[in-house]
Design an enzyme around this catalytic site. Structure first.
Site, PDB file in Angstrom:
ATOM      1  N   GLU A   1       0.860  -1.192   0.000  1.00 13.72           N
ATOM      2  CA  GLU A   1       0.000   0.000   0.000  1.00 13.72           C
ATOM      3  C   GLU A   1       0.890   1.233   0.000  1.00 13.72           C
ATOM      4  O   GLU A   1       2.000   1.188   0.532  1.00 13.72           O
ATOM      5  CB  GLU A   1      -0.853   0.022   1.281  1.00 13.72           C
TER       6      GLU A   1
ATOM      7  N   LYS B   1       2.434   4.553   1.359  1.00 14.51           N
ATOM      8  CA  LYS B   1       2.572   5.065   2.724  1.00 14.51           C
ATOM      9  C   LYS B   1       2.310   6.560   2.678  1.00 14.51           C
ATOM     10  O   LYS B   1       3.112   7.323   2.151  1.00 14.51           O
ATOM     11  CB  LYS B   1       3.958   4.772   3.281  1.00 14.51           C
TER      12      LYS B   1
ATOM     13  N   ARG C   1      -1.884   9.427  11.644  1.00 13.73           N
ATOM     14  CA  ARG C   1      -2.737   8.266  11.840  1.00 13.73           C
ATOM     15  C   ARG C   1      -3.894   8.609  12.743  1.00 13.73           C
ATOM     16  O   ARG C   1      -3.734   9.321  13.729  1.00 13.73           O
ATOM     17  CB  ARG C   1      -1.894   7.173  12.494  1.00 13.73           C
TER      18      ARG C   1
ATOM     19  N   ARG D   1      -2.013   8.811  17.429  1.00 16.83           N
ATOM     20  CA  ARG D   1      -1.170   7.650  17.690  1.00 16.83           C
ATOM     21  C   ARG D   1      -0.812   7.508  19.172  1.00 16.83           C
ATOM     22  O   ARG D   1      -0.644   6.420  19.669  1.00 16.83           O
ATOM     23  CB  ARG D   1       0.095   7.716  16.846  1.00 16.83           C
TER      24      ARG D   1
ATOM     25  N   GLU E   1      -4.946   6.845   7.609  1.00 15.55           N
ATOM     26  CA  GLU E   1      -4.017   7.974   7.625  1.00 15.55           C
ATOM     27  C   GLU E   1      -4.763   9.168   7.037  1.00 15.55           C
ATOM     28  O   GLU E   1      -5.313   9.069   5.935  1.00 15.55           O
ATOM     29  CB  GLU E   1      -2.778   7.625   6.781  1.00 15.55           C
TER      30      GLU E   1
ATOM     31  N   PHE F   1      -7.077   1.773   6.282  1.00 11.12           N
ATOM     32  CA  PHE F   1      -6.321   0.563   5.978  1.00 11.12           C
ATOM     33  C   PHE F   1      -6.515  -0.544   7.010  1.00 11.12           C
ATOM     34  O   PHE F   1      -5.963  -1.611   6.880  1.00 11.12           O
ATOM     35  CB  PHE F   1      -4.830   0.865   5.774  1.00 11.12           C
TER      36      PHE F   1
ATOM     37  N   ARG G   1       5.650  -3.480  17.420  1.00 16.70           N
ATOM     38  CA  ARG G   1       6.330  -3.245  16.154  1.00 16.70           C
ATOM     39  C   ARG G   1       6.609  -4.631  15.577  1.00 16.70           C
ATOM     40  O   ARG G   1       7.686  -5.189  15.736  1.00 16.70           O
ATOM     41  CB  ARG G   1       7.633  -2.465  16.396  1.00 16.70           C
TER      42      ARG G   1
ATOM     43  N   LYS H   1       7.718  -1.167   6.661  1.00 16.71           N
ATOM     44  CA  LYS H   1       7.681   0.099   5.920  1.00 16.71           C
ATOM     45  C   LYS H   1       8.950   0.236   5.096  1.00 16.71           C
ATOM     46  O   LYS H   1      10.024  -0.191   5.515  1.00 16.71           O
ATOM     47  CB  LYS H   1       7.472   1.291   6.842  1.00 16.71           C
TER      48      LYS H   1
HETATM   49  P1  AMP Z   1       6.381   5.385  10.863  1.00 21.24           P
HETATM   50  O1  AMP Z   1       5.624   6.515  11.490  1.00 21.24           O
HETATM   51  O2  AMP Z   1       7.469   5.829   9.938  1.00 21.24           O
HETATM   52  O3  AMP Z   1       6.800   4.356  11.877  1.00 21.24           O
HETATM   53  O4  AMP Z   1       5.372   4.597   9.903  1.00 21.24           O
HETATM   54  C1  AMP Z   1       4.179   4.013  10.362  1.00 21.24           C
HETATM   55  C2  AMP Z   1       3.058   4.987  10.125  1.00 21.24           C
HETATM   56  O5  AMP Z   1       2.795   5.112   8.736  1.00 21.24           O
HETATM   57  C3  AMP Z   1       1.729   4.551  10.674  1.00 21.24           C
HETATM   58  O6  AMP Z   1       1.619   4.842  12.028  1.00 21.24           O
HETATM   59  C4  AMP Z   1       0.748   5.364   9.864  1.00 21.24           C
HETATM   60  O7  AMP Z   1       0.552   6.619  10.485  1.00 21.24           O
HETATM   61  C5  AMP Z   1       1.481   5.641   8.573  1.00 21.24           C
HETATM   62  N1  AMP Z   1       0.872   5.036   7.374  1.00 21.24           N
HETATM   63  C6  AMP Z   1       0.732   5.670   6.203  1.00 21.24           C
HETATM   64  N2  AMP Z   1       0.170   4.886   5.274  1.00 21.24           N
HETATM   65  C7  AMP Z   1      -0.060   3.689   5.872  1.00 21.24           C
HETATM   66  C8  AMP Z   1      -0.625   2.454   5.419  1.00 21.24           C
HETATM   67  N3  AMP Z   1      -1.050   2.279   4.164  1.00 21.24           N
HETATM   68  N4  AMP Z   1      -0.698   1.449   6.325  1.00 21.24           N
HETATM   69  C9  AMP Z   1      -0.257   1.603   7.602  1.00 21.24           C
HETATM   70  N5  AMP Z   1       0.277   2.752   8.079  1.00 21.24           N
HETATM   71  C10 AMP Z   1       0.378   3.789   7.219  1.00 21.24           C
END
Ligand code: AMP
Length: 613
Positions: A262, A264, A269, A286, A316, A356, A436, A442
């Site tokens: 998907e 990102k 969130r 979050r 998101e 999502f 996690r 990611k």
């Molecule tokens: P990070 O903040 O870099 O740890 O990445 C995780 C965050 O990406 C999640 O907490 C979401 O806020 C965001 N996110 C964006 N798009 C998606 C998606 N398609 N699925 C899950 N999380 C997503």
């Protein structure tokens, strides 16, 4: 009131005094040892009945409800002092003099209270104090300050000096006893077993329902079996699942096999809790803060576009340009996080919610269901038109693949479109609250590339505008560079932002004479980049961009190859594209063939500065 209320139950005695609790507060406050605090909490918990346990838990946190509930006491230091002066009949200047010495309202009240032995103290129960504080917190509107003050006056009168020290801190929000939720989880285990062995189990339940009062109550009433009752619950946020990280597409496929990719999105969130019957929607960030008041547009969208009676989902939220249909970079989306002028900003930067996840709907928990099942269920609970201009909710698009090359192309395209990268999800993976886990990976870039040079592009066509831009009849325009080998114009960007009203009008009028019905033969354009109006090669514009990226939908430098079944062509090497392109100026001095060439773009791509972020 008082002694006759003490009742012995199978859990302990009912009717513990607030004064006894205050002794625990003092002991906890004066030790820095985590182990000692755990033992103190466990011994306190042992003395309480289940009902008292829940409420005492909130008092230990200086609250009357769990942390994620937006109930605030709304009392400033000066109102607490005012109540103390009335209750204790103390002269203001004497109080303030002592306060200066102590530097703490609670201790100051305690000192004065100690001197006043003449008051008849009532020794209130924990529950009586809790109820009074709950009423205090919940009263708002006109006359509420007086109600709050009166309640505190009453409590300061009835309670002993040590209790007054801690009581004063609760409505001011300064009751910090210095332990974390994790210490409380240890103490729950300690209460049941005299050790920390049950902590992992208890913590798992806490991730689903991070309400220490509720969990404490369950454990007290039913022992460890009480955790079976802990399920996703409407209006109690669930700790959100997080993702692992990698920068290597092959590694993703190795770990997840055929998986779901998907985009990102780079917004924020939201966990949405919705009940159709009451129309109530709550949004959690979050860190589990209730942020419902900030996003009325998302709330209205949920009420309109969700068909479930009850539901918890995640998505998101990302800013949207209502004129062009483009998504906005994080710096713009983040402007929606505000306490004032909420409605105005919501009009200027409406949000779209890419959903999502579904965690709960109509009495069923989905956290243990495989990801593909959750996605299916989610699709069944949204009623959307699919038109991003109309809908607030939209389902995150998905690519299912086991091909690292396809994943990489998808990733490059996401970067070009201003997104952060991609999320890879295990098809059978369960939702792991608060963890996690490796079910989500990611894939973002660890650097941001920068180009200093501008690029001269040919205007190839445009799309009609929406909203205010509809008046100009132009909303976004397609630009390309010159491919000297093929003698064609190939695309690098569609631009929809960054122009003044004047510039949009100029662009429209300068292109008017060059409009042509069909796509010019000199143009190589992917069908996804097709436009409403084609323009013959004429106008040259100088474009500034953040970086040159790769995208399968742009044709500059793109190489196609026959697909396995030999029918269709597919992208072998994606084209060059501009990330966050902006118009600098019109280059009336340049002819289209003098535009930047593909080989120049390639060289810029290879030499751009990659800075680690
Ligand atoms: P990070 O903040 O870099 O740890 O990445 C995780 C965050 O990406 C999640 O907490 C979401 O806020 C965001 N996110 C964006 N798009 C998606 C998606 N398609 N699925 C899950 N999380 C997503």
């Amino acid at each position: 009131m008082g002694a006759q209320r003490v009742l012995v139950t199978k859990w302990g005695r009912f009717g513990m005094k607030f004064q006894e609790l205050a002794i625990y507060f003092e002991k906890i406050e004066s030790t820095a040892s985590r182990l000692e605090i755990t033992e103190l909490l466990a011994s306190l918990f042992k003395e309480l009945t289940p009902y008292e346990m829940g409420k005492t838990m909130y008092l230990l946190q200086g609250r009357v409800v769990p942390l994620f509930e937006k109930v605030e006491f709304g009392m400033a230091e000066k109102s607490v002092i005012k109540s103390a002066l009335v209750a204790l009949q103390v002269d203001r200047s004497a109080f303030m003099h002592e306060f200066e010495k102590q530097g703490d309202v609670g201790r100051t009240i305690e000192i004065f209270k100690k001197e006043l032995l003449t008051f008849e103290q009532q020794d209130l129960d924990i529950l009586e104090v809790y109820d009074a504080l709950h009423t205090l917190a919940c009263s708002n509107g006109t006359g509420s300050q007086e109600v709050k003050t009166n309640i505190l006056v009453h409590l300061f009168r009835e309670l002993d000096s040590l209790s007054c020290r801690f009581l004063a801190r609760i409505p001011m929000g300064t009751m910090r006893l210095g332990f974390s939720d994790m210490t409380v989880l240890d103490a729950f285990s300690w209460m049941l077993t005299g050790g920390k062995t049950l902590r992992p189990q208890i913590e798992k339940a806490y991730h689903v329902r991070p309400d220490l009062g509720y969990i404490g109550n369950q454990l007290k009433a039913q022992g460890i079996d009480g955790l079976e009752q802990v399920k996703p619950t409407l209006f109690t946020p669930i700790l959100m699942m997080r993702a692992e990280r990698t920068n290597n597409p092959a590694e993703i496929i190795e770990k997840l096999g055929e998986c779901v990719i998907e985009p990102k999105y780079d917004g924020f969130r939201l966990q949405v809790h919705y009940q159709k019957k009451s129309g109530e929607v709550r949004l959690y960030s979050r860190n589990l803060e209730d942020v419902s008041a900030m996003y009325p547009d998302v709330i209205a969208g949920i009420q309109k576009e969700i068909t479930a009676d009850e539901l918890i989902l995640e998505g998101e939220a990302i800013g949207f340009d209502p004129h062009t249909g483009n998504f906005l970079p994080f710096q713009e989306t983040v402007q929606r996080k505000r306490k004032y002028d909420i409605a105005e900003k919501a009009k200027e930067i409406p949000l779209k919610l890419f959903v999502f996840e579904i965690l709960y709907a109509n009495g069923t928990s989905y956290i243990q269901s495989p990801f593909m099942e959750r996605r299916n269920a989610l699709e069944g609970f949204v009623a959307i038109t699919g038109d991003i201009f109309q809908d607030t909710i939209t389902l995150a698009p998905q690519l299912i693949t086991s091909d690292a090359h396809a994943l990489e192309i998808y990733f490059d395209d996401a970067i070009t479109r201003g997104l952060e990268g991609v999320m890879a999800k295990k098809k059978e993976g369960v939702y792991q609250p608060g963890a996690r886990g490796s079910n989500w990976i990611k894939f973002k870039r660890s650097y941001s590339a920068k180009i200093e040079d501008t690029i001269d592009c040919v205007v190839m066509g445009y799309d009609y505008g929406r909203g205010k831009r509809a008046d100009f009849g132009i909303g976004a325009f397609l630009v390309g560079v010159y491919d000297e080998e093929q003698d064609m114009f190939v695309t690098v960007a569609k631009i929809g932002t960054g122009l003044t009203d004047e510039e949009w009008k100029d662009l429209k009028s300068t292109s008017a004479a060059q409009i042509t019905e069909k796509q010019p033969a000199l143009y190589l354009v992917d069908k996804q980049m097709s436009v409403d109006i084609w323009i013959k090669p004429s106008a040259v514009v100088e474009i500034k961009a953040d970086e040159i990226t790769r995208s399968p939908v742009h044709t500059a430098g793109r190489v196609m190859k026959a697909s396995k079944n030999g029918n269709a062509l597919q992208v072998d090497i994606p084209g060059f594209a501009l990330r966050f392109p902006r118009l600098q100026r019109f280059r009336t001095d340049r002819r289209p063939e003098e535009a930047t060439t593909v080989s120049e773009v390639k060289s810029m791509f290879e030499h751009q500065v990659n800075t680690h972020s």
